[in-house]
Design an enzyme around this catalytic site. Structure first.
Site, mmCIF file in Angstrom:
data_model
loop_
_atom_site.group_PDB
_atom_site.id
_atom_site.type_symbol
_atom_site.label_atom_id
_atom_site.label_comp_id
_atom_site.label_asym_id
_atom_site.label_seq_id
_atom_site.Cartn_x
_atom_site.Cartn_y
_atom_site.Cartn_z
ATOM 1 N N THR A 87 -11.830 -14.588 3.286
ATOM 2 C CA THR A 87 -12.032 -15.744 2.398
ATOM 3 C C THR A 87 -11.277 -17.378 2.588
ATOM 4 O O THR A 87 -11.027 -17.407 4.146
ATOM 5 C CB THR A 87 -11.348 -15.742 1.583
ATOM 6 N N ASP A 88 -11.691 -18.072 2.029
ATOM 7 C CA ASP A 88 -11.123 -19.574 2.058
ATOM 8 C C ASP A 88 -9.842 -19.489 1.929
ATOM 9 O O ASP A 88 -9.389 -20.640 2.652
ATOM 10 C CB ASP A 88 -12.871 -20.726 1.036
ATOM 11 N N GLU A 89 -9.348 -18.534 1.411
ATOM 12 C CA GLU A 89 -8.129 -18.790 1.266
ATOM 13 C C GLU A 89 -6.521 -18.531 2.722
ATOM 14 O O GLU A 89 -5.813 -19.034 2.240
ATOM 15 C CB GLU A 89 -7.318 -17.426 -0.145
ATOM 16 N N TYR B 188 -1.613 -11.927 0.456
ATOM 17 C CA TYR B 188 -3.229 -11.606 1.007
ATOM 18 C C TYR B 188 -3.567 -12.228 1.740
ATOM 19 O O TYR B 188 -4.065 -11.948 2.776
ATOM 20 C CB TYR B 188 -4.074 -12.158 -0.637
ATOM 21 N N LYS C 143 -5.670 -11.707 4.979
ATOM 22 C CA LYS C 143 -7.581 -12.010 5.774
ATOM 23 C C LYS C 143 -7.104 -13.124 6.872
ATOM 24 O O LYS C 143 -7.475 -12.664 7.480
ATOM 25 C CB LYS C 143 -7.820 -12.849 4.522
HETATM 26 P P1 NAD Z 1 -12.233 -5.466 -3.569
HETATM 27 O O1 NAD Z 1 -11.355 -5.228 -3.741
HETATM 28 O O2 NAD Z 1 -13.526 -5.800 -5.307
HETATM 29 O O3 NAD Z 1 -12.640 -4.065 -3.493
HETATM 30 C C1 NAD Z 1 -12.872 -3.359 -1.564
HETATM 31 C C2 NAD Z 1 -12.858 -2.095 -2.024
HETATM 32 O O4 NAD Z 1 -12.393 -2.036 -0.579
HETATM 33 C C3 NAD Z 1 -13.159 -1.147 -2.389
HETATM 34 O O5 NAD Z 1 -13.921 -0.817 -3.232
HETATM 35 C C4 NAD Z 1 -11.790 -0.265 -1.991
HETATM 36 O O6 NAD Z 1 -11.440 1.028 -2.259
HETATM 37 C C5 NAD Z 1 -11.878 -0.585 -0.678
HETATM 38 N N1 NAD Z 1 -10.589 -0.264 -0.287
HETATM 39 C C6 NAD Z 1 -9.732 -1.032 0.294
HETATM 40 N N2 NAD Z 1 -8.469 -0.550 0.949
HETATM 41 C C7 NAD Z 1 -9.663 0.207 1.687
HETATM 42 C C8 NAD Z 1 -8.888 1.579 3.073
HETATM 43 N N3 NAD Z 1 -8.687 0.683 3.799
HETATM 44 N N4 NAD Z 1 -10.487 1.438 3.732
HETATM 45 C C9 NAD Z 1 -11.942 1.657 3.348
HETATM 46 N N5 NAD Z 1 -11.577 1.062 1.977
HETATM 47 C C10 NAD Z 1 -10.595 0.474 1.241
HETATM 48 O O7 NAD Z 1 -12.673 -6.306 -3.344
HETATM 49 P P2 NAD Z 1 -14.312 -7.314 -2.965
HETATM 50 O O8 NAD Z 1 -13.692 -8.645 -3.531
HETATM 51 O O9 NAD Z 1 -15.472 -6.986 -2.840
HETATM 52 O O10 NAD Z 1 -13.990 -8.353 -1.676
HETATM 53 C C11 NAD Z 1 -14.516 -7.716 -0.546
HETATM 54 C C12 NAD Z 1 -13.835 -8.862 0.752
HETATM 55 O O11 NAD Z 1 -14.286 -9.801 0.790
HETATM 56 C C13 NAD Z 1 -12.852 -8.436 1.137
HETATM 57 O O12 NAD Z 1 -12.457 -8.337 2.204
HETATM 58 C C14 NAD Z 1 -12.567 -9.702 0.931
HETATM 59 O O13 NAD Z 1 -11.076 -10.218 1.180
HETATM 60 C C15 NAD Z 1 -13.597 -10.650 1.138
HETATM 61 N N6 NAD Z 1 -14.080 -11.563 0.236
HETATM 62 C C16 NAD Z 1 -13.650 -11.414 -1.307
HETATM 63 C C17 NAD Z 1 -14.069 -12.718 -2.495
HETATM 64 C C18 NAD Z 1 -13.893 -12.839 -4.058
HETATM 65 O O14 NAD Z 1 -13.953 -13.412 -4.643
HETATM 66 N N7 NAD Z 1 -14.129 -11.418 -4.536
HETATM 67 C C19 NAD Z 1 -14.432 -14.475 -1.763
HETATM 68 C C20 NAD Z 1 -14.467 -14.056 -0.603
HETATM 69 C C21 NAD Z 1 -13.846 -13.052 0.055
HETATM 70 P P1 TYD Z 2 -8.368 -15.016 -9.351
HETATM 71 O O1 TYD Z 2 -9.047 -14.674 -9.715
HETATM 72 O O2 TYD Z 2 -7.469 -14.022 -9.021
HETATM 73 O O3 TYD Z 2 -8.823 -15.549 -7.415
HETATM 74 P P2 TYD Z 2 -7.769 -15.767 -6.258
HETATM 75 O O4 TYD Z 2 -6.529 -16.038 -6.801
HETATM 76 O O5 TYD Z 2 -8.680 -14.640 -5.298
HETATM 77 O O6 TYD Z 2 -8.741 -17.806 -6.274
HETATM 78 O O7 TYD Z 2 -7.582 -16.640 -9.153
HETATM 79 C C1 TYD Z 2 -8.925 -17.788 -9.495
HETATM 80 C C2 TYD Z 2 -7.823 -18.631 -10.300
HETATM 81 O O8 TYD Z 2 -7.870 -18.472 -12.132
HETATM 82 C C3 TYD Z 2 -6.763 -18.840 -9.324
HETATM 83 O O9 TYD Z 2 -6.536 -20.835 -9.464
HETATM 84 C C4 TYD Z 2 -5.740 -18.008 -10.180
HETATM 85 C C5 TYD Z 2 -5.803 -18.557 -11.763
HETATM 86 N N1 TYD Z 2 -5.764 -17.702 -13.094
HETATM 87 C C6 TYD Z 2 -5.239 -17.691 -14.183
HETATM 88 O O10 TYD Z 2 -5.366 -18.384 -14.397
HETATM 89 N N2 TYD Z 2 -5.032 -16.494 -14.912
HETATM 90 C C7 TYD Z 2 -5.808 -15.537 -14.536
HETATM 91 O O11 TYD Z 2 -5.444 -14.266 -15.475
HETATM 92 C C8 TYD Z 2 -6.209 -14.657 -13.651
HETATM 93 C C9 TYD Z 2 -5.975 -13.303 -12.668
HETATM 94 C C10 TYD Z 2 -6.214 -16.212 -12.231
#
Ligand code: NAD
Ligand code: TYD
Length: 356
Positions: A132-134, A158, A162
């Site tokens: 992630t960019d975070e 988080y 990561k």
């Molecule tokens: P998500 O929370 O929707 O899905 C995570 C999945 O991993 C779930 O299906 C969960 O059951 C599985 N999981 C969790 N712990 C596990 C373990 N110990 N063993 C096997 N499976 C396990 O997450 P997401 O949004 O799909 O993100 C996927 C990846 O992409 C993550 O690594 C996250 O850090 C990264 N990412 C997410 C975003 C975003 O905006 N959602 C952006 C950049 C990077």
């Molecule tokens: P989120 O979807 O939780 O992703 P991330 O924290 O990984 O960026 O949140 C996106 C942005 O939205 C973040 O700045 C927090 C804000 N946010 C709200 O303002 N209200 C909410 O209920 C949630 C879940 C997030």
């Protein structure tokens, strides 16, 4: 075949579905099915013998070693993680366990398997870690966007977990020569997004007539990328990325949260107007800010465009419209994920966020 971890989650399930729509190469999908893992996302693959779902943990070294030895995947794409910042504030331990310990154990098991491969298979093998960019921390308004060489300054449990996983992946390349690739992507949105994250939560709450909780002043900036574009970027990096390299992935789409919320409201006004004729934006509710809330993320995705020719296909306007339409058409999916565990979390978290 390839092995995908976390392929029942939001991004992982989109990746698996898109992969099998385009290629015949089979996928082993290893997922421990936390609250965020949902096999319903993969329902269209029932009976498809190119998809092997395995219920298990990336930290289970005996299980993972058995899968690797019996199926001999040519690549692993590691999506498995705890992924929600707010949950990491309430309970960081699960993030340490999966994102750090889990990634370490997965890497170590993969290293043993990779070390035993024949010469050609060994050099062709890839371990792609999705991040992630975070990890880069928060930007000031005039700072340039994150490049791959930006220093790591994670601010939430988080992002810290990561960041640690990214460092471990890097170390396995430099120390053991494991052929790794890393991607650091901005905020995704699209189908199958669990309704605890900003965009799906706003859609679901709006339609349920509930408040739309905006943290603080709503002026935090995020870069947004349609999930299928992220999946396409991962495929490019897997196919053509240079081993050991990091690729930032983003949508060139920086927006303040309040603008995102108002855009969602406007689309719902158009596509599913409220019975009383009032705009959904009337439900916006400013609540207490998230502790340690990063003010701004922005991704410079020029390296992946320059080296691999990848750029997003969707604009924010096209992607968000598709997303809202998907939620309107799949309300049963939403109802099903709103299980007891999810409801309990929402009640606890938002009970603590006082209305400002
Ligand atoms: P998500 O929370 O929707 O899905 C995570 C999945 O991993 C779930 O299906 C969960 O059951 C599985 N999981 C969790 N712990 C596990 C373990 N110990 N063993 C096997 N499976 C396990 O997450 P997401 O949004 O799909 O993100 C996927 C990846 O992409 C993550 O690594 C996250 O850090 C990264 N990412 C997410 C975003 C975003 O905006 N959602 C952006 C950049 C990077
Ligand atoms: P989120 O979807 O939780 O992703 P991330 O924290 O990984 O960026 O949140 C996106 C942005 O939205 C973040 O700045 C927090 C804000 N946010 C709200 O303002 N209200 C909410 O209920 C949630 C879940 C997030």
């Amino acid at each position: 075949m390839i092995l995908v971890t976390g392929g029942a989650g939001f991004i992982g399930s989109n990746f698996v579905l898109d992969w099998l729509a385009d290629f015949d190469e089979p996928v082993i999908n290893l997922d421990s099915l936390t609250y965020a893992g949902n096999r319903e996302n993969l329902i269209s693959l029932i009976g498809d013998d190119r998809h092997l779902f395995v219920h298990g943990d990336i930290a289970d070294q005996a299980l993972v070693a058995g899968l690797l030895n019996s199926h001999q995947p040519r690549a692993i794409i590691n999506f498995a993680a705890e992924s929600h910042v707010d949950r990491s504030i309430h309970g960081p331990e699960a993030f340490i366990q999966t994102n750090i310990v889990g990634t370490f154990r997965l890497l170590d098991t993969v290293r043993s398997y990779w070390a035993g491969l024949e010469c050609d298979a060994k050099s062709a093998f890839r371990f792609l870690h999705v991040s992630t960019d975070e990890v880069y921390g928060s930007l000031a308004p005039s700072d340039p966007a994150f490049t791959e060489s930006h220093c790591y300054e994670p601010n939430s449990p988080y992002s810290a977990s990561k960041a640690a996983s990214d460092h471990l992946v890097r170390a396995y390349y430099h120390t053991y020569g494991l052929p790794v690739l890393r991607t650091n992507c901005s905020n995704n949105y699209g189908p199958y997004h669990f309704p605890e994250k900003l965009i799906p939560l706003m859609i679901v709450n709006a339609l349920a007539g509930k408040p739309l909780p905006v943290y603080g002043d709503g002026m935090q900036m995020r870069d947004w990328l349609y999930v299928k574009d992220h999946c396409g970027a991962i495929r490019e990096v897997l196919a053509h990325g240079r081993v050991g390299e990091v690729y930032n992935v983003g949508g060139w789409n920086e927006k303040p949260n309040i603008e995102i919320v108002k855009t969602v409201c406007g689309l719902l006004d158009e596509l599913r107007p409220r019975d009383d004729g009032k705009p959904y934006s009337a439900q916006i509710n400013y609540v207490k800010d998230r502790p340690g809330h990063d003010r701004r993320y922005a991704i410079d995705a020029s390296k992946i465009q320059r080296e691999l020719g990848w750029k997003p296909a969707e604009t924010f306007d096209t992607g968000i419209r598709k997303t809202v339409q998907w939620y309107l058409a799949n309300f049963e999916w939403v109802a099903n994920v709103q299980s007891g565990a999810y409801r309990k979390w929402i009640d606890t978290h938002y009970a603590e966020a006082s209305i400002t």
